[in-house]
Motif scaffolding. Sequence first.
Motif, PDB file in Angstrom:
ATOM      1  N   THR A  26      -1.215  13.384   6.379  1.00  0.00           N
ATOM      2  CA  THR A  26      -1.663  12.046   6.775  1.00  0.00           C
ATOM      3  C   THR A  26      -1.415  11.881   8.264  1.00  0.00           C
ATOM      4  OG1 THR A  26      -1.529   9.696   6.210  1.00  0.00           O
ATOM      5  CG2 THR A  26       0.567  10.863   6.316  1.00  0.00           C
ATOM      6  N   TRP A  30      -5.036   7.642  10.558  1.00  0.00           N
ATOM      7  CA  TRP A  30      -5.613   7.282   9.254  1.00  0.00           C
ATOM      8  C   TRP A  30      -4.988   5.975   8.758  1.00  0.00           C
ATOM      9  CZ3 TRP A  30      -4.895   5.845   4.263  1.00  0.00           C
ATOM     10  CH2 TRP A  30      -5.975   5.979   3.388  1.00  0.00           C
ATOM     11  N   ILE A  31      -3.659   5.881   8.852  1.00  0.00           N
ATOM     12  CA  ILE A  31      -2.951   4.756   8.203  1.00  0.00           C
ATOM     13  C   ILE A  31      -3.203   3.422   8.921  1.00  0.00           C
ATOM     14  CG2 ILE A  31      -0.680   3.850   7.534  1.00  0.00           C
ATOM     15  CD1 ILE A  31       0.285   6.801   7.324  1.00  0.00           C
ATOM     16  N   ARG A  34      -6.636   1.558   8.344  1.00  0.00           N
ATOM     17  CA  ARG A  34      -6.898   1.198   6.939  1.00  0.00           C
ATOM     18  C   ARG A  34      -5.892   0.211   6.359  1.00  0.00           C
ATOM     19  NH1 ARG A  34      -8.723   6.055   7.762  1.00  0.00           N
ATOM     20  NH2 ARG A  34     -10.739   6.687   6.879  1.00  0.00           N
ATOM     21  N   ARG A 147      -0.218  10.962  -0.956  1.00  0.00           N
ATOM     22  CA  ARG A 147      -0.400  10.243   0.314  1.00  0.00           C
ATOM     23  C   ARG A 147      -1.154   8.930   0.145  1.00  0.00           C
ATOM     24  NH1 ARG A 147      -5.197  13.820   3.257  1.00  0.00           N
ATOM     25  NH2 ARG A 147      -6.731  13.495   1.606  1.00  0.00           N
ATOM     26  N   PHE A 153       4.224   1.548   1.357  1.00  0.00           N
ATOM     27  CA  PHE A 153       5.336   0.687   0.940  1.00  0.00           C
ATOM     28  C   PHE A 153       6.562   0.727   1.840  1.00  0.00           C
ATOM     29  CE2 PHE A 153       2.767   1.596  -2.785  1.00  0.00           C
ATOM     30  CZ  PHE A 153       2.549   0.311  -3.259  1.00  0.00           C
ATOM     31  N   ILE A 182      -2.777  -0.603 -11.448  1.00  0.00           N
ATOM     32  CA  ILE A 182      -1.521  -0.228 -10.767  1.00  0.00           C
ATOM     33  C   ILE A 182      -0.472  -0.091 -11.870  1.00  0.00           C
ATOM     34  CG2 ILE A 182       0.158  -0.768  -8.958  1.00  0.00           C
ATOM     35  CD1 ILE A 182      -1.569  -3.057  -8.061  1.00  0.00           C
ATOM     36  N   MET A 205      -2.391   4.092  -8.568  1.00  0.00           N
ATOM     37  CA  MET A 205      -3.116   2.892  -8.121  1.00  0.00           C
ATOM     38  C   MET A 205      -4.573   3.211  -7.822  1.00  0.00           C
ATOM     39  SD  MET A 205      -2.284   0.507  -4.844  1.00  0.00           S
ATOM     40  CE  MET A 205      -2.828   1.724  -3.672  1.00  0.00           C
ATOM     41  N   ARG A 208      -9.159   0.844  -4.313  1.00  0.00           N
ATOM     42  CA  ARG A 208     -10.355   0.025  -4.035  1.00  0.00           C
ATOM     43  C   ARG A 208     -10.467  -1.164  -4.973  1.00  0.00           C
ATOM     44  NH1 ARG A 208     -14.849   3.792  -1.227  1.00  0.00           N
ATOM     45  NH2 ARG A 208     -13.352   4.427   0.352  1.00  0.00           N
ATOM     46  N   ARG A 247      -5.950  -5.299   6.144  1.00  0.00           N
ATOM     47  CA  ARG A 247      -7.390  -5.545   5.884  1.00  0.00           C
ATOM     48  C   ARG A 247      -7.579  -6.540   4.750  1.00  0.00           C
ATOM     49  NH1 ARG A 247     -10.834  -1.213   4.445  1.00  0.00           N
ATOM     50  NH2 ARG A 247      -9.026  -0.207   3.537  1.00  0.00           N
ATOM     51  N   PHE A 302      -0.541 -11.361  -4.885  1.00  0.00           N
ATOM     52  CA  PHE A 302      -1.387 -10.707  -5.893  1.00  0.00           C
ATOM     53  C   PHE A 302      -0.857  -9.297  -6.096  1.00  0.00           C
ATOM     54  CE2 PHE A 302      -2.954 -11.437  -1.615  1.00  0.00           C
ATOM     55  CZ  PHE A 302      -2.715 -10.202  -1.056  1.00  0.00           C
ATOM     56  N   GLY A 303      -1.063  -8.739  -7.290  1.00  0.00           N
ATOM     57  CA  GLY A 303      -0.588  -7.373  -7.493  1.00  0.00           C
ATOM     58  C   GLY A 303      -0.702  -6.927  -8.934  1.00  0.00           C
TER      59      GLY A 303
END
Length: 315
Positions: A26, A30-31, A34, A147, A153, A182, A205, A208, A247, A302-303
Amino acid sequence: MKILGTGSALPKKIVTNDMLSEFLDTSDEWIVPRTGIRSRHIISDEKIEDLGAQAALSALEMSGLKPEDIDYCICSNVVSEYVTPGLSCVIGAKIGLKCPCIDINCACPGFIYALDIAETHYIAGKVRNVLIICAEQPTRMCDWTDRSTCVLFGDGAGAVVLGPGSNVKGIKLHSQLDATKIWERNSLMPTPYYEGDNRAIGLQMNGREVFKFAVKASTSDVEDLLNELGMTKDQVDWYIVHQANYRIIDAIKQYLGEPDGKFPINISDHGNSSSASCTILLDECNKSHMFKEGNTLVFSAFGAGLLSGVAVLEW
Ligand code: ACO
């Protein structure tokens, strides 16, 4: 009820995206775009109960109350080293509580579910002062070879002391139950009789799907509750939104048509700390004197579950 004090505690180890890329395929490139995450606090030699206790004592100190003044303690926690007793009892014993304690596992919206329990008990006349502790270590749930999850987290604890008052204007809870989006499976003790698969499986998880749920649930929760209360978005001063992904927060902001300035953010150096995220953010904002008396705060989270919730509070 009314918020009388807030507190938070973070592990001392800070892990940057570059540190992750030393053992994972990673990168910061990338991180960051996003998720908005640059670093996170991760438990190393600490215990989650000690962070929870530290956050709780800090909230108690601000409230001016003593541990024996608390009538009820609710701890929101997904995983701890204890299966029993509940983490609320473990923390309560450390800080000298004398009251009944319960744990809830409502994942990321846990603070709002705890607030709903506290307010309901208060309205029923059963409690006067309540301590809510949200203590989470999602980094102990992840498969650190995956990854797509472990980079998201961070750990930590936040706490809130509530006392008499009519500052909670409304709370709305929502579910779209689906345990496949999840989940994580624990390993239990083997028995001579149990024949099922007993292996632990780290956090799984569907990123999307969770993203879509989070944005849709948060925006409709907020709009529905404000409508029910006869309020408009102009009356909202601050949105304390679960810090899961920048995001997600940005999309919620766009759908609600609300300005950046109403959304304090700490995801970039905390990552997603599950139910602790709203209470850590609340404490950081409170300690930087961001809220003025009479301000309207909207909490939205939310989760896993999938669960979500929203609360409107006057500061
Ligand atoms: N580094 C580099 N590449 C990665 C990483 C990583 N850390 N993670 C995934 N990838 C790769 C994938 O392997 C995939 O590669 P491939 O195309 O060769 O197969 C590619 O990146 C795209 O993967 P997606 O999962 O489709 O990436 P997406 O754009 O959906 O972003 C993310 C993933 C950031 C998880 C996003 O879906 C998301 O934010 N979802 C919200 C979920 C969330 O925030 N959950 C937090 C917990 S639950 C809660 O608090 C609500």
